[in-house]
Design a protein around this motif. Structure first.
Motif, PDB file in Angstrom:
ATOM      1  N   ARG A  30       0.843  -1.208   0.000  1.00 35.55           N
ATOM      2  CA  ARG A  30       0.000   0.000   0.000  1.00 35.55           C
ATOM      3  C   ARG A  30       0.876   1.256   0.000  1.00 35.55           C
ATOM      4  O   ARG A  30       0.627   2.183  -0.752  1.00 35.55           O
ATOM      5  CB  ARG A  30      -0.904   0.007   1.233  1.00 35.55           C
ATOM      6  N   GLU A  34       1.396   4.042  -3.012  1.00 42.53           N
ATOM      7  CA  GLU A  34       1.137   5.452  -2.724  1.00 42.53           C
ATOM      8  C   GLU A  34       2.310   6.336  -3.142  1.00 42.53           C
ATOM      9  O   GLU A  34       2.124   7.343  -3.828  1.00 42.53           O
ATOM     10  CB  GLU A  34       0.839   5.662  -1.240  1.00 42.53           C
ATOM     11  N   LEU A  80      -4.121  -4.048  -3.901  1.00 43.31           N
ATOM     12  CA  LEU A  80      -5.571  -4.298  -3.935  1.00 43.31           C
ATOM     13  C   LEU A  80      -5.935  -5.418  -2.959  1.00 43.31           C
ATOM     14  O   LEU A  80      -6.941  -5.329  -2.253  1.00 43.31           O
ATOM     15  CB  LEU A  80      -6.025  -4.657  -5.352  1.00 43.31           C
ATOM     16  N   GLY A  83      -6.288  -4.226   0.486  1.00 45.88           N
ATOM     17  CA  GLY A  83      -7.398  -3.333   0.795  1.00 45.88           C
ATOM     18  C   GLY A  83      -7.369  -1.963   0.139  1.00 45.88           C
ATOM     19  O   GLY A  83      -8.240  -1.135   0.406  1.00 45.88           O
ATOM     20  N   VAL A  84      -6.398  -1.677  -0.713  1.00 46.21           N
ATOM     21  CA  VAL A  84      -6.366  -0.392  -1.427  1.00 46.21           C
ATOM     22  C   VAL A  84      -7.467  -0.423  -2.485  1.00 46.21           C
ATOM     23  O   VAL A  84      -7.616  -1.406  -3.209  1.00 46.21           O
ATOM     24  CB  VAL A  84      -4.980  -0.157  -2.084  1.00 46.21           C
ATOM     25  N   GLY A  85      -8.229   0.656  -2.569  1.00 42.80           N
ATOM     26  CA  GLY A  85      -9.285   0.740  -3.565  1.00 42.80           C
ATOM     27  C   GLY A  85      -8.719   0.873  -4.976  1.00 42.80           C
ATOM     28  O   GLY A  85      -7.632   1.436  -5.174  1.00 42.80           O
ATOM     29  N   GLN A  86      -9.442   0.389  -5.950  1.00 37.91           N
ATOM     30  CA  GLN A  86      -9.007   0.401  -7.346  1.00 37.91           C
ATOM     31  C   GLN A  86      -8.679   1.811  -7.841  1.00 37.91           C
ATOM     32  O   GLN A  86      -7.740   1.996  -8.604  1.00 37.91           O
ATOM     33  CB  GLN A  86     -10.103  -0.208  -8.227  1.00 37.91           C
ATOM     34  N   GLN A  87      -9.421   2.823  -7.408  1.00 37.57           N
ATOM     35  CA  GLN A  87      -9.211   4.192  -7.876  1.00 37.57           C
ATOM     36  C   GLN A  87      -8.203   4.980  -7.039  1.00 37.57           C
ATOM     37  O   GLN A  87      -7.818   6.080  -7.415  1.00 37.57           O
ATOM     38  CB  GLN A  87     -10.547   4.951  -7.881  1.00 37.57           C
ATOM     39  N   GLN A  88      -7.767   4.434  -5.927  1.00 41.37           N
ATOM     40  CA  GLN A  88      -6.874   5.167  -5.030  1.00 41.37           C
ATOM     41  C   GLN A  88      -5.569   5.605  -5.688  1.00 41.37           C
ATOM     42  O   GLN A  88      -5.132   6.741  -5.476  1.00 41.37           O
ATOM     43  CB  GLN A  88      -6.597   4.368  -3.757  1.00 41.37           C
ATOM     44  N   ARG A  91      -6.070   8.818  -7.381  1.00 40.33           N
ATOM     45  CA  ARG A  91      -6.199   9.932  -6.424  1.00 40.33           C
ATOM     46  C   ARG A  91      -4.824  10.386  -5.946  1.00 40.33           C
ATOM     47  O   ARG A  91      -4.572  11.584  -5.803  1.00 40.33           O
ATOM     48  CB  ARG A  91      -7.066   9.516  -5.247  1.00 40.33           C
TER      49      ARG A  91
END
Length: 135
Positions: A30, A34, A80, A83-88, A91
C-alpha cells in the motif's frame, strides 16, 4: 604528512558517510503504491510545465514518470489484496500533480519573494525525493 593534508585525507575518508542516502522504499505494498503514484503525479505536473516551455529535461522526466507508472502497475495487485481501492492510485497521482502545480505557481508567480523561494526549495525537494527512488 602536513597537517592540512592529513585533515583533507580524513575528510575525504568520511565523505561517503556524509553523502545523503537514497530514500528507503516502504515494505508494505500500500505504501509503495502510494509513493510511486504520488511521484508519477508530481513528475507529470513538472513535465507539463517543461513541455510548455520547451525544456529539454521534459523527455527524461517523462521517462521517469512512466517508470513510476510501471511500478504502480506491478505492485497494484498486492495493494488491492491489502485493501487499497481500485481508484486510489489515481487519487494519489492527482494529489502529487496538484502539489507540484501549486508549488510551481507559488514559485513563479508569488508576490512574496521569501514564499517564492520556499516554494522553489520545496518543489526541488519533492522532485528529488522521487528521482532518488529510481536513480
Amino acid at each position: 604528512m602536513p597537517k592540512t593534508a592529513l585533515g583533507l585525507t580524513f575528510l575525504l575518508a568520511l565523505a561517503p558517510l556524509a553523502a545523503p542516502a537514497a530514500p528507503a522504499i516502504p515494505s508494505q505494498s500500500r505504501e509503495r503504491v502510494e509513493i510511486f503514484a504520488t511521484c508519477s503525479g508530481r513528475l507529470a505536473a513538472l513535465v507539463t510545465r517543461q513541455k510548455a516551455l520547451g525544456e529539454a529535461a521534459a523527455a527524461e522526466n517523462d521517462r521517469l514518470r512512466a517508470d513510476f507508472d510501471l511500478l504502480v502497475d506491478a505492485i497494484l495487485p498486492d495493494a488491492l489484496a491489502d485493501g487499497v481501492g481500485q481508484q486510489q492510485p489515481d487519487r494519489w497521482r492527482i494529489d502529487g500533480w496538484s502539489e507540484i502545480a501549486l508549488l510551481l505557481a507559488a514559485a513563479e508567480h508569488g508576490v512574496d519573494p521569501r514564499r517564492a523561494d520556499t516554494a522553489r526549495l520545496t518543489l526541488t525537494s519533492r522532485i528529488e525525493t522521487c528521482t532518488d527512488l529510481l536513480l
